[in-house]
Design an enzyme around this catalytic site. Structure first.
Site, PDB file in Angstrom:
ATOM      1  N   GLY A 146      10.497  35.844  50.806  1.00  0.00           N
ATOM      2  CA  GLY A 146      11.726  36.510  50.361  1.00  0.00           C
ATOM      3  C   GLY A 146      12.475  35.731  49.291  1.00  0.00           C
ATOM      4  N   ALA A 147      12.666  34.442  49.525  1.00  0.00           N
ATOM      5  CA  ALA A 147      13.441  33.637  48.599  1.00  0.00           C
ATOM      6  C   ALA A 147      13.326  32.178  48.990  1.00  0.00           C
ATOM      7  CB  ALA A 147      14.917  34.061  48.636  1.00  0.00           C
ATOM      8  N   HIS A 182      21.461  33.796  53.668  1.00  0.00           N
ATOM      9  CA  HIS A 182      20.541  32.847  54.309  1.00  0.00           C
ATOM     10  C   HIS A 182      20.254  31.670  53.366  1.00  0.00           C
ATOM     11  CE1 HIS A 182      17.034  31.831  56.965  1.00  0.00           C
ATOM     12  NE2 HIS A 182      16.582  31.323  55.836  1.00  0.00           N
ATOM     13  N   GLU A 183      19.881  31.966  52.150  1.00  0.00           N
ATOM     14  CA  GLU A 183      19.532  30.887  51.217  1.00  0.00           C
ATOM     15  C   GLU A 183      20.762  30.041  50.896  1.00  0.00           C
ATOM     16  OE1 GLU A 183      16.495  30.582  51.171  1.00  0.00           O
ATOM     17  OE2 GLU A 183      15.917  32.632  51.670  1.00  0.00           O
TER      18      GLU A 183
HETATM   19  N1  B3K Z   1      12.523  28.181  53.162  1.00  0.00           N
HETATM   20  C1  B3K Z   1      11.875  29.308  52.535  1.00  0.00           C
HETATM   21  C2  B3K Z   1      10.514  29.567  53.065  1.00  0.00           C
HETATM   22  C3  B3K Z   1       9.436  28.802  52.393  1.00  0.00           C
HETATM   23  C4  B3K Z   1       8.089  29.270  52.849  1.00  0.00           C
HETATM   24  C5  B3K Z   1       7.013  28.426  52.320  1.00  0.00           C
HETATM   25  N2  B3K Z   1       5.687  28.891  52.617  1.00  0.00           N
HETATM   26  C6  B3K Z   1      12.674  30.548  52.649  1.00  0.00           C
HETATM   27  C7  B3K Z   1      13.701  30.553  53.701  1.00  0.00           C
HETATM   28  O1  B3K Z   1      13.418  30.565  54.876  1.00  0.00           O
HETATM   29  O2  B3K Z   1      14.846  30.509  53.364  1.00  0.00           O
HETATM   30 ZN    ZN Z   2      15.253  29.869  55.556  1.00  0.00          ZN
END
Ligand code: B3K
Ligand code: ZN
Length: 873
Positions: free
Chosen positions: A265-266, A301-302
Site C-alpha cells: 500500500g505505502a 498509518h504511514e
Molecule cells: N512498512 C510498510 C510495509 C513494507 C513491506 C515490505 N515488504 C508499509 C506499512 O506497513 O506501513
Molecule cells: Zn505499517
C-alpha cells in the site's frame, strides 16, 4: 536461488559488530544504469569486546566498481564478494569505507531496492531492499545519519527527492543535482529517493508548538486533481496524533509521492512517504467511498509510523509487529474517530475473522512475534498487522485509555532514537500500571486463535448469575500444546424480557483454562451480551437460540454486538439450509432472520451505515472458514438462495429505502464523509438484494444509476450488480461504455478488471485469461495482478474452485510466471492454494498437485520456496 535458504532465528539475535554513524550517498541516475557512491563512517560496536572481527556488509545484485578503506583503494585480495555480501578486515576501531556500485534500476522487476515506475525512479527498502542499492549493514538496529545527493537529466527528472531537508542543488549542462540531509538517525529500511517529472501540490500544517511544516504531494501531472483527499487526510492525521498521543511532527517538510508500480500500500520512509497510487489518489468521479476511506486510513498509518516505527524502531524483523500492530491500532482508532466507531470495528472484525483466523488455522500460522523465518517479506501478514493490532487493543482495554496513554508516552520517551523489542513496549505498559504482564505476553509467542466456551446458570433464590468460561487454543505448526492466555472478555447483561441493561459492560479477565464469574443481585435470568466490541481475537461459543439472537439484535446497547447477533443468526439459518442442500433436499430458510432484519430496516434510531452492515450476510469466505470441510459450491448456492429469499420477504422496505436514498443522493453533492458513505452503502446494498428479484423496473433503475450517477461509488455498485446478475447483455454494454470512458486511468481500470474477475456468473477461467490479454493488463504491475488474479482467487470462489481444477491450474501457472519477475507478489498470490487442507478430498488433491508442480520449478525464489515448503510440509 541456488541452494536451500537458511532459517533465521530470533534466538540467534546478536548485536551488530559494527555501527555506521554516517552514511553519505551519491546517486548518478541514467536511463540504463545507476552508479551509487557510498561513503560510510563506521565504528566497532563499543558495547562489544575490543577485538576486530571481519566486517560483513549485505549486498545483492551489485556490481562493485570501487572500494577504499580509510581512503586507501583495496586490492583484489583484500576483500571478498559473494552473492549476498562483501567481507573485509578492518584494522582500526573507527574507519571509513567508500564503495561505488553499478545497478540497473530499469531491469528491477522485483520492485524492491531502486527501480523504475513509469517515467520515474523510486525506492522501496523495507525490509531488506537497501542491500540491493549499496553494500551496507542492512538491519534495523544499525541507525545512521544520512546525506543523499542525486544527479540526473534535468528535463526528464526535474524533481529530485530524498529524506529530510534539501540543503543544496545545482546544474551541470544537461544534468542537475540536489542534496538532502536527514537530521534524524534511521535504519536503512527508511531510506528513500525519488526522481521524476512530477507535479507538486503544496499545503502546510502548524504543529501544536507552533512550527510550520510544509506538506507536499508529488504526482504525475495527470493526477494533479486527485490529491485533495490525501492532503486533507494527512492534516487530520497530524492533528489527531498531537491530540490523542501528544506526538508532534519533527521535520520542516513532509512529502508524499504516488507511484503506480508498488508491491504494497505505502511506505513510511522518513519525511518522504512513497504510496501506491491506489492508496493516495482519488476524486469522486473516479474513486469509490471505499477508496476514499482506504486513503484516509493508509495516509494516517504511514504518518503515525513517524513515531511508532521511525523515531522508535524495531531491533530486528521478528519485532515487526512492534511497529505494525501498534500503528494499525493507531490508524483504526483514528478512522473510528473520523467516521463511525461501530462500523469501523465491524469492518475490521469481519476482515480479521475471515482472513487472519484462516491464516492462524492454516499451515502458515505464526505468532505475532515469530521465532523464525526464511524470507522476512513473507511475514508482512494479517497476523503481524491485524492480530498484532488486536494485542495492542487488548492492552488498551485491560489498562484503560488513561494508563495506556501514559504507557505510550513512557515508551516513546524511554526509547526515542532506539531500535527496540515488543518486550520494551509491554515493559512501558507494566511500568505505568504496576501490572505484571508476563502471562499476557503469550499473545506474542503463541500462534492460533483461542476458543472460548461459555455456559451459564442462574440461581433465582440467591439472585446469582454465573458464567463459566473455558479457553483452549488449537495446536499450530511447531506448537502442539498451548498455555492459557490473558483474555479480556467484555460482558454486559440484558433483562431477558425488556431488553434493558441490568449490568453495563464489565471487562472479565480470563487467565485460567477454566474460570467462573459470579454476578450477584440479579433479579431474573438475564441474557448475556458477550465479547462486546470484540474485546479479544477469539472464537466465542455460547449456545444462543435463534430467539435470543433476534432479541440481542433488537435490544443490545452495544452496536457491535447487535450486528454480531444478526451475523450469528444468519449463520445458524444458513448452516441449517446448507445441511439440507448437502442431503439433496431443497434448502428452507427460517423466517426468523427476515423478520429480525425487517425490524432493523424499520428502526428509525439506527443509522444507515449500521443498517447496511446488519443486512449484509456473512461473506462466502467467512461461511467457508467456519466449516470443517469447506463446501464451496453448495455454500455459494445456498447463500445466494438465502439472499433471494430475504429479497422476496423484504421487497417492500428494500424498495422504499432504495428509492429514498437514491433520490437523496441525486439531490446532494458528493462528499466522502461518514454519513453519506453509510447512506450510499445502504442504498447499494438494497439494490443488490432487489436485483435478485429479476424485475424490469429494478434493472432499469440499476442502469439509470450506472448512467446518471455523478460519483464512482454509485456507478461501480450499479456495474457490479449488472455483472453479478443474469443480464449479460446489459453488463457487457455497461462494461464497454465504462472502459471507453476510463481507459486512460489505470486506477479505474483496476476496478473494471476486478469487478469482472470477482463475479462467478461473469468470469470463468477462460474469461480471466481474456482479461489478462487486455492491453491495460500487465503482469509486472502488482495492482493489475491483484485486480485480476487476486480478485479471481479470493472473491470468485465458485470459479476458482471449479470442479475441473482449472482455477487452480490458472493461478499456479501465473504464480510461476510471477516468481521470475517479482517474488514478493508470487509468494502472496499463491496463498489461496496453500489452504488446500480446508477443502474436499478431490480439491485437496488438485491443489496439492499444483503446489508440487511449483516446487519443481527449475528456479524458485526464496519467498515462494518458504511458502510451498510450509504448505506442503
Ligand atoms: N512498512 C510498510 C510495509 C513494507 C513491506 C515490505 N515488504 C508499509 C506499512 O506497513 O506501513
Ligand atoms: Zn505499517
Amino acid at each position: 536461488m541456488t541452494h536451500t535458504p537458511k532459517t533465521i532465528r530470533l534466538a540467534d539475535y546478536r548485536a551488530p559488530d559494527y555501527l555506521i554513524h554516517e552514511t553519505h550517498l551519491h546517486f548518478e541516475l541514467y536511463d540504463d544504469h545507476a552508479l551509487v557512491h557510498a561513503h560510510l563512517v563506521l565504528e566497532r560496536n563499543p558495547q562489544l569486546d575490543d577485538s576486530l572481527p571481519p566486517l560483513v556488509l549485505d549486498g545483492v545484485k551489485l556490481e562493485l566498481k570501487h572500494i577504499a578503506l580509510d581512503d586507501r583503494v583495496l586490492g583484489a585480495g583484500e576483500y571478498q564478494v559473494d552473492e549476498e555480501s562483501l567481507r573485509l578486515q578492518p584494522e582500526k576501531n573507527s574507519f571509513t569505507l567508500d564503495t561505488t556500485v553499478r545497478i540497473e534500476p530499469q531491469n528491477n522487476t522485483e520492485l524492491e531496492g531502486l527501480y523504475r515506475s513509469g517515467g520515474m525512479f523510486c525506492t522501496q527498502c523495507e525490509a531488506e531492499g537497501f542491500r540491493k542499492i549499496t553494500y551496507y549493514l542492512d538491519r534495523p538496529d544499525v541507525m545512521s545519519s544520512f546525506t543523499t545527493t542525486l544527479s540526473a537529466d534535468k528535463q526528464q527528472y526535474p524533481v529530485l527527492l530524498s529524506n529530510g531537508n534539501k540543503i543544496d542543488e545545482g546544474e551541470e549542462g544537461e544534468r542537475h543535482w540536489a542534496s538532502w540531509e536527514d537530521p534524524h538517525k534511521k535504519p536503512a529500511y527508511l531510506f528513500a529517493l525519488v526522481a521524476g517529472d512530477l507535479w507538486c501540490v503544496e499545503d502546510s500544517f502548524t504543529t501544536m508548538s507552533g512550527r510550520e511544516v510544509t506538506l507536499r504531494m508529488f504526482v504525475e501531472p495527470q493526477n494533479a486533481d486527485k490529491c485533495q483527499h490525501g492532503m486533507d487526510s494527512l492534516k487530520k492525521s497530524m492533528r489527531w496524533d498531537e491530540e490523542v498521543y501528544g506526538r508532534e511532527y519533527d521535520l520542516d517538510i513532509f512529502m508524499i509521492v504516488a507511484v503506480d508500480d508498488f508491491n504494497m500500500g505505502a511506505m513510511e520512509n522518513k519525511g518522504l512517504n512513497i504510496f501506491n497510487s491506489s492508496c493516495v489518489l482519488a476524486k469522486p468521479e473516479n474513486s469509490t467511498d471505499a477508496a476514499f476511506q482506504r486513503i484516509e486510513s493508509i495516509v494516517a498509518h504511514e504518518y503515525f509510523h513517524n513515531w511508532s516505527g521511525n523515531r522508535v524502531t524495531c531491533r530486528d524483523w521478528f519485532q515487526l509487529s512492534l511497529k505494525e500492530g501498534f500503528t494499525v491500532f493507531r490508524d483504526a482508532e483514528f478512522s473510528a474517530d473520523m467516521n463511525s466507531r461501530t462500523v469501523k470495528r465491524i469492518e475490521d472484525v469481519a476482515y480479521l475473522r475471515t482472513h487472519q483466523f484462516a491464516e492462524d488455522a492454516g499451515p502458515l500460522a505464526h505468532p505475532v512475534r515469530p521465532a523464525e523465518y526464511m524470507e522476512i517479506s513473507n511475514f508482512y501478514t494479517l497476523t503481524i498487522y491485524e492480530k498484532g493490532a488486536e494485542v495492542v487493543r487488548m492492552l488498551h482495554t485491560l489498562l484503560g485509555a488513561e494508563l495506556f496513554r501514559k504507557g505510550s508516552d513512557l515508551y516513546f520517551e524511554r526509547h526515542d532514537g532506539q531500535a527496540v523489542t515488543c518486550d520494551d513496549f509491554v515493559a512501558a505498559m507494566e511500568s505505568v500500571s504496576g501490572r505484571d504482564l508476563t502471562r499476557f505476553k503469550l499473545w506474542y509467542s503463541q500462534a492460533g486463535t483461542p476458543v472460548l466456551q461459555v455456559s451459564d446458570s442462574y440461581d433465582a433464590e440467591k439472585q446469582e448469575y454465573r458464567l463459566q468460561v473455558r479457553q483452549n487454543c488449537p495446536p499450530t505448526p511447531g506448537q502442539p500444546v498451548k498455555e492459557p492466555m490473558v483474555i479480556p472478555l467484555a460482558t454486559g447483561l440484558l433483562d431477558a424480557v425488556t431488553g434493558e441493561e441490568v449490568r453495563g459492560t464489565q471487562v472479565l479477565e480470563l487467565t485460567e483454562a477454566s474460570q467462573e464469574f459470579i454476578f450477584t443481585g440479579i433479579a431474573s435470568q438475564p441474557l448475556p451480551s458477550l465479547l462486546r466490541g470484540f474485546s479479544a481475537p477469539v472464537r466465542l461459543e455460547y449456545a444462543y437460540s435463534r430467539e435470543q439472537l433476534a432479541f440481542l439484535l433488537a435490544h443490545d446497547s452495544d452496536g457491535f454486538n447487535r450486528w454480531e447477533a444478526g451475523q450469528q443468526l444468519a449463520i445458524q439459518v444458513f448452516s441449517e439450509a446448507l445441511t439440507q442442500q448437502q442431503n439433496g433436499q431443497t434448502p428452507a430458510f427460517d423466517p426468523q432472520l427476515a423478520q429480525a432484519l425487517s425490524k432493523v430496516l424499520a428502526d428509525t434510531q439506527l443509522d444507515e451505515a449500521l443498517k447496511a452492515e446488519i443486512i449484509s450476510l456473512p461473506s462466502l469466505a467467512y461461511l467457508l472458514e467456519l466449516q470443517t470441510e469447506a463446501d464451496v459450491a453448495n455454500s455459494h448456492v445456498v447463500r445466494e438462495a438465502l439472499r433471494l429469499s430475504l429479497a422476496q420477504q423484504l421487497e417492500q422496505p428494500l424498495r422504499e429505502i432504495y428509492q429514498q436514498l437514491r433520490e437523496q443522493a441525486r439531490a446532494t453533492d458528493y462528499r466522502p464523509e461518514a454519513g453519506q458513505i453509510g447512506r450510499r452503502r445502504l442504498q447499494n446494498m438494497t439494490l443488490s438484494y432487489l436485483m435478485l428479484l429479476e424485475q424490469d423496473d429494478i434493472l432499469a433503475a440499476c442502469i439509470a444509476q450506472f448512467e446518471q450517477a455523478d460519483n464512482m461509488t454509485e456507478r461501480m455498485a450499479a456495474l457490479a450488480n449488472l455483472v453479478n446478475n443474469p443480464v449479460r447483455e446489459q453488463a457487457e454494454q455497461a462494461l464497454a461504455a465504462f472502459e471507453q470512458e476510463f481507459a486512460v486511468d489505470p486506477l479505474v481500470m483496476d476496478q473494471w478488471f476486478s469487478v469482472q474477475a470477482s463475479s462467478p456468473l461473469f468470469s470463468d477461467t477462460a474469461q480471466i485469461r481474456q482479461l489478462m490479454q487486455h492491453p491495460a493488463f500487465s503482469i509486472k504491475n502488482p495492482n493489475k495482478v491483484r485486480a485480476v488474479l487476486g480478485a479471481f482467487s479470493q472473491h470468485n470462489l465458485p470459479q476458482f474452485h471449479a470442479a475441473d481444477g482449472s482455477g487452480y491450474a490458472l493461478l499456479a501457472e501465473q504464480v510461476a510466471v510471477l516468481d521470475g519477475l517479482n517474488p514478493q507478489i508470487s509468494a502472496r498470490m499463491v496463498n489461496p492454494l496453500t489452504r488446500w487442507q480446508r477443502y474436499q478430498p478431490r480439491q485437496q488433491q488438485q491443489m496439492r498437485a499444483e503446489l508440487e508442480k511449483l516446487q519443481q520449478l527449475p528456479k524458485i525464489s526464496r519467498d515462494l520456496f518458504e511458502v510451498l515448503e510450509k504448505s506442503l510440509g
